[in-house]
Design a protein around this motif. Structure first.
Motif, PDB file in Angstrom:
ATOM      1  N   ALA A  26       8.958  -0.706  -4.735  1.00  0.00           N
ATOM      2  CA  ALA A  26       9.373   0.146  -3.615  1.00  0.00           C
ATOM      3  C   ALA A  26      10.222   1.323  -4.101  1.00  0.00           C
ATOM      4  O   ALA A  26      10.048   2.455  -3.647  1.00  0.00           O
ATOM      5  CB  ALA A  26      10.141  -0.674  -2.580  1.00  0.00           C
ATOM      6  N   HIS A  74       5.767  -8.535  -0.686  1.00  0.00           N
ATOM      7  CA  HIS A  74       5.828  -7.066  -0.788  1.00  0.00           C
ATOM      8  C   HIS A  74       4.453  -6.510  -1.163  1.00  0.00           C
ATOM      9  O   HIS A  74       3.982  -5.544  -0.552  1.00  0.00           O
ATOM     10  CB  HIS A  74       6.860  -6.609  -1.819  1.00  0.00           C
ATOM     11  CG  HIS A  74       6.815  -5.139  -2.041  1.00  0.00           C
ATOM     12  ND1 HIS A  74       7.508  -4.249  -1.251  1.00  0.00           N
ATOM     13  CD2 HIS A  74       6.119  -4.391  -2.938  1.00  0.00           C
ATOM     14  CE1 HIS A  74       7.231  -3.019  -1.653  1.00  0.00           C
ATOM     15  NE2 HIS A  74       6.397  -3.082  -2.676  1.00  0.00           N
ATOM     16  N   ASN A  78       2.068  -4.138   1.282  1.00  0.00           N
ATOM     17  CA  ASN A  78       1.877  -2.753   0.853  1.00  0.00           C
ATOM     18  C   ASN A  78       0.545  -2.523   0.139  1.00  0.00           C
ATOM     19  O   ASN A  78       0.356  -1.493  -0.507  1.00  0.00           O
ATOM     20  CB  ASN A  78       3.054  -2.329  -0.027  1.00  0.00           C
ATOM     21  CG  ASN A  78       4.318  -2.238   0.785  1.00  0.00           C
ATOM     22  OD1 ASN A  78       4.534  -1.286   1.514  1.00  0.00           O
ATOM     23  ND2 ASN A  78       5.153  -3.262   0.695  1.00  0.00           N
TER      24      ASN A  78
END
Length: 177
Positions: A26, A74, A78
């Motif tokens: 991220a 995550h 994503n």
């Protein structure tokens, strides 16, 4: 800037990373216009901290784990493809070196399931990874032609949930909590 220049010149479209946890991905993505689309991590029936993270949250076992919590989630949220290096665990369950008592029992279970599904033991070990809902892509890392052929049999197997959990419990040497 270099990544931006490479993308602008048409030399790259996407990026992949290796051994990064969700927060690192991220953070890096926040500085890039180029999407990060793959994360290559050590993942196998032998190295399963990524699975343990999801089943041992808020327990003493999880506190000592070196795996960064939330990495799988995550990547799934994503659309970062998980690629598993070390996916065959150096043959630990397919005729290689069994290190622990659990390895011997798990190798026997892998052999039994391979016979039941009509595939190679390698296909069972890889099929275990591929059955996870994260859509993991194994990286086999072998140049042995016979072993590569055995790995292709993975397309012929979809482990049942019962068999998936039986392999997990055998490899961990205890029931899933």
């Amino acid at each position: 800037q270099t990544i931006h220049d490479l993308q602008a010149s048409g030399k790259i479209k996407h990026l992949g990373v290796s051994n990064m946890h969700g927060h690192q991905i991220a953070f890096l993505q926040s500085a890039l216009d180029t999407p990060i689309v793959a994360n290559q991590l050590e993942m196998s029936l032998a190295f399963r901290d990524w699975v343990e993270d999801g089943i041992t949250t808020n327990s003493a076992h999880n506190r000592n784990m070196g795996y960064a919590p939330g990495t799988i989630e995550h990547c799934m949220l994503n659309k970062v493809q998980l690629q598993a290096w070390g996916s065959l665990a150096q043959g630990r369950y397919t005729g290689g070196k069994a290190e622990f008592e659990e390895d011997v029992a798990t190798a026997a279970l892998v052999t039994k399931l391979a016979a039941e599904y009509g595939v190679s033991p390698e296909a069972i070990v890889l099929g275990w990874l591929m059955r996870h809902p994260a859509g993991i892509q194994p990286v086999i890392g072998t140049t042995n032609l016979q072993r590569i052929r055995q790995c292709t049999e993975t397309t012929n197997v979809t482990l049942s949930r019962e068999h998936w959990y039986a392999l997990l419990e055998s490899a961990r040497g205890s029931d899933v909590p």
